[in-house]
Design a protein around this motif. Structure first.
Motif, PDB file in Angstrom:
ATOM      1  N   VAL A 523       0.848  -1.200   0.000  1.00 28.52           N
ATOM      2  CA  VAL A 523       0.000   0.000   0.000  1.00 28.52           C
ATOM      3  C   VAL A 523       0.877   1.242   0.000  1.00 28.52           C
ATOM      4  O   VAL A 523       2.030   1.216   0.451  1.00 28.52           O
ATOM      5  CB  VAL A 523      -0.987   0.044   1.199  1.00 28.52           C
ATOM      6  N   THR A 524       0.320   2.327  -0.486  1.00 26.61           N
ATOM      7  CA  THR A 524       1.072   3.575  -0.568  1.00 26.61           C
ATOM      8  C   THR A 524       1.284   4.189   0.811  1.00 26.61           C
ATOM      9  O   THR A 524       0.637   3.797   1.787  1.00 26.61           O
ATOM     10  CB  THR A 524       0.335   4.547  -1.505  1.00 26.61           C
ATOM     11  N   GLY A 525       2.181   5.170   0.876  1.00 27.21           N
ATOM     12  CA  GLY A 525       2.676   5.688   2.144  1.00 27.21           C
ATOM     13  C   GLY A 525       1.636   6.060   3.171  1.00 27.21           C
ATOM     14  O   GLY A 525       1.722   5.650   4.339  1.00 27.21           O
ATOM     15  N   TYR A 526       0.631   6.861   2.770  1.00 29.48           N
ATOM     16  CA  TYR A 526      -0.310   7.346   3.776  1.00 29.48           C
ATOM     17  C   TYR A 526      -1.240   6.255   4.293  1.00 29.48           C
ATOM     18  O   TYR A 526      -1.950   6.443   5.284  1.00 29.48           O
ATOM     19  CB  TYR A 526      -1.126   8.528   3.232  1.00 29.48           C
ATOM     20  N   LYS A 527      -1.246   5.077   3.640  1.00 20.71           N
ATOM     21  CA  LYS A 527      -2.095   3.969   4.089  1.00 20.71           C
ATOM     22  C   LYS A 527      -1.350   3.001   5.017  1.00 20.71           C
ATOM     23  O   LYS A 527      -1.925   2.027   5.469  1.00 20.71           O
ATOM     24  CB  LYS A 527      -2.616   3.181   2.876  1.00 20.71           C
ATOM     25  N   ARG A 528      -0.086   3.295   5.267  1.00 14.58           N
ATOM     26  CA  ARG A 528       0.713   2.365   6.073  1.00 14.58           C
ATOM     27  C   ARG A 528       0.501   2.603   7.563  1.00 14.58           C
ATOM     28  O   ARG A 528       0.344   3.741   7.993  1.00 14.58           O
ATOM     29  CB  ARG A 528       2.195   2.505   5.710  1.00 14.58           C
ATOM     30  N   PRO A 529       0.505   1.529   8.343  1.00 15.80           N
ATOM     31  CA  PRO A 529       0.207   1.669   9.779  1.00 15.80           C
ATOM     32  C   PRO A 529       1.341   2.321  10.547  1.00 15.80           C
ATOM     33  O   PRO A 529       2.516   2.219  10.183  1.00 15.80           O
ATOM     34  CB  PRO A 529       0.014   0.217  10.234  1.00 15.80           C
TER      35      PRO A 529
END
Length: 563
Positions: A523-529
């Motif tokens: 997943v792209t950066g802003y979706k990472r936990p």
């Protein structure tokens, strides 16, 4: 709530209605503005400025290339995967002049996300930055894309500077991974092939789709909102009507740090500001605050569009606080909730108040905004002209003023529907044109509205929508995962951060690092936990549905106890 409720809610001098049919299509707006403001600056980036006249000429060159060097036909979809560079408006307006439908694509997408969007939209062409061409190489064989144009960061700069910038990006900063796309065309070559060639100007109808703007919706499955020429033109006219009352013709300089591929920045900078002949200063990487602030120092900017996290970061910078704000008269916030402390700090630093608005992809995007004449911090303002809002209960019944319910919107900016998803469209859009937003709101007696909660489980990270279903689907593919859930937790910097809860299969073990790496790869950066917690079990309903709300409530209790 009657139709007449809204008529007297607008400040003196602002019309409560607009004519969404003032222009037949976006091309008509572009042509008129580029003729009217031909010698005025339209877009600046990396030290280079394009006038409106130059924008029209260059977009025509790209349109001619598409028409005379490809087999693309009006109505075909072209994916545009570019950050804020001068190439973006040239490509988008050129594609529209050739009759193509633009599919805005996040340059930070992973290969998996690109593949889904390209195939779902049926895109036949792609324009992307060389920095992510290696992902295109991986994805394209699995899609129907036949035509690829690759551009480099410095392609719109003068020859020597272009060569220098592109060399630094590729060889010094190592930002262009190796790729092999033998059939691709370089952007500079495409422009050369189309230069001074005749363009067969497309003339789409107002109800034809102009942009497919992807959004997760409530299910997490990325869907393309069909935004017609009329939708976008209506929102442009609405923005000018309510937000532009203090803005002059051909004399404004607007800072554009938000990505143009996001519908908020697209409609505001590419459309509304074009209508008044404003100068848009494109910021390619707003996360590089020193470079961003250095750029700002070169302009006497009069307007600024941003969101809460960006305002906070800038106000914390000593160099930003030293800038000349004497020309700043308009600041607009959207994409995420504006915090009172942030609004107060911004005004103290810049001397300018922030007008907060509200919108969504499905409304092209602006639903409401605080007008200059009466700005109520903590609200999302009043509906745009020709827009009606109401709140409903869980059974769909209309609720009175002051009641809490799901916000519904009706107006000419509301999308045509979701691309090839009639069932998903029917879930949110009724026969009368009312769109269910999924947000819980209150409409005050004075017409101003407040968002009080989200009905959706959506997580809002720095203004970007993140949908738990998608994250959970990705995490479930990691061997060893039995159950998982994703929620948003309060985060001072991003508004919300993502926390994952994981239950491992019996006899299996996983580490936080393995989970983080798996999400990083998919997943792209802003979706990472930001957080991962392992548990023996998760709260569920009697039929086994995981109760995310209980997890959120637990996290809020922990925070309350800690404070």
């Amino acid at each position: 709530m009657t139709e007449n409720f809204w008529k007297d809610k607008y400040p003196v001098g602002i019309n409560s209605e607009i004519d969404p049919d003032e222009y037949q299509n976006i091309q008509a707006v572009l042509r008129q503005s580029c003729e009217r403001f031909a010698d005025k600056p339209a877009f600046s980036n990396l030290g280079k400025t394009l006038t409106y006249g130059e924008l029209y000429k260059l977009s025509g060159d790209f349109a001619a290339y598409l028409q005379q060097n490809t087999d693309l036909q009006p109505g075909d979809r072209i994916a545009v995967q570019l950050p804020n560079l001068l190439q973006y408006p040239i490509v988008v307006f050129g594609a529209m002049r050739a009759g193509l439908i633009v599919v805005n694509t996040n340059p930070l997408y992973t290969a998996r996300e690109m593949e889904h969007q390209f195939n779902d939209s049926g895109a036949k062409a792609l324009v992307c930055l060389a920095n992510m061409a290696h992902l295109a190489e991986e994805v394209l064989p699995k899609t129907g894309i036949r035509h690829v144009v690759i551009t480099e960061v410095g392609d719109m700069l003068p020859t020597l500077k272009r060569m220098l910038v592109n060399a630094v990006v590729k060889h010094v900063k190592k930002m262009v991974p190796a790729y092999s796309l033998p059939g691709a065309t370089r952007f500079t070559d495409a422009m050369a092939r189309g230069r001074d060639k005749a363009v067969q100007e497309a003339s789409p109808q107002s109800d034809d789709v102009a942009v497919l703007q992807y959004t997760g919706g409530t299910t997490g499955v990325a869907k393309g909102a069909m935004l017609t020429h009329r939708n976008i033109i209506a929102n442009m006219l609405q923005c000018r009507g309510l937000m532009g009352s203090e803005l002059g013709l051909g004399c404004e300089t607007m800072v554009a740090p938000l990505p143009l591929y996001h519908i908020y920045a697209f409609t505001f900078h590419c459309m509304t500001m074009m209508l008044i002949g404003a100068h848009n200063v494109l910021i390619t990487n707003p996360r590089d605050l020193p470079a961003f602030i250095k750029d700002l120092g070169k302009y006497r900017f009069t307007g600024f569009v941003g969101l809460n996290t960006l305002f906070v970061a800038l106000c914390n910078s000593e160099d930003f606080r030293k800038l000349d704000f004497s020309g700043l008269k308009a600041t607009f916030s959207g994409g995420m909730a504006l915090q009172l402390a942030t609004a107060e700090r911004w005004q103290a630093v810049t001397g300018c108040t922030i007008c907060e608005g509200y919108g969504m992809t499905e409304t092209a995007p602006v639903v409401s905004v605080n007008p200059f004449q009466n700005n109520q911090i903590g609200t999302i303002g009043i509906p745009m002209p020709s827009t009606r809002c109401k709140v409903i209960d869980d059974e769909g019944n209309d609720l009175p003023v002051g009641a809490i319910g799901e916000l519904c919107v009706k107006g000419p900016q509301v999308m045509k529907g979701y691309w090839q998803r009639p069932e998903a469209t029917a879930e949110v859009l009724d026969a009368e044109g009312w769109l269910k937003t999924g947000d819980i709101a209150i409409i005050q007696d004075d017409g101003y509205m407040r968002i009080v909660d989200r009905k959706k489980d959506m997580i809002l990270v720095s203004g970007f929508n993140v949908y738990p279903n998608e994250l959970e689907d990705v995490l479930a593919t990691l061997p060893g995962v039995l159950q998982c859930a994703a929620i948003g937790v309060p985060d001072e910097r991003a508004g919300e951060a993502i926390k994952l809860f994981v239950v491992t299969r019996p006899g299996e073990s996983l580490t936080k690092e393995q989970v983080m790496q798996h999400m990083h790869d998919n997943v792209t950066g802003y979706k990472r936990p930001k957080y991962v917690e392992f548990r023996e079990s998760l709260p569920t309903t009697n039929v086994g549905k995981i109760l995310r709300r209980e997890l959120r409530d637990e996290e809020l209790k922990k925070l309350a106890a800690a404070s």
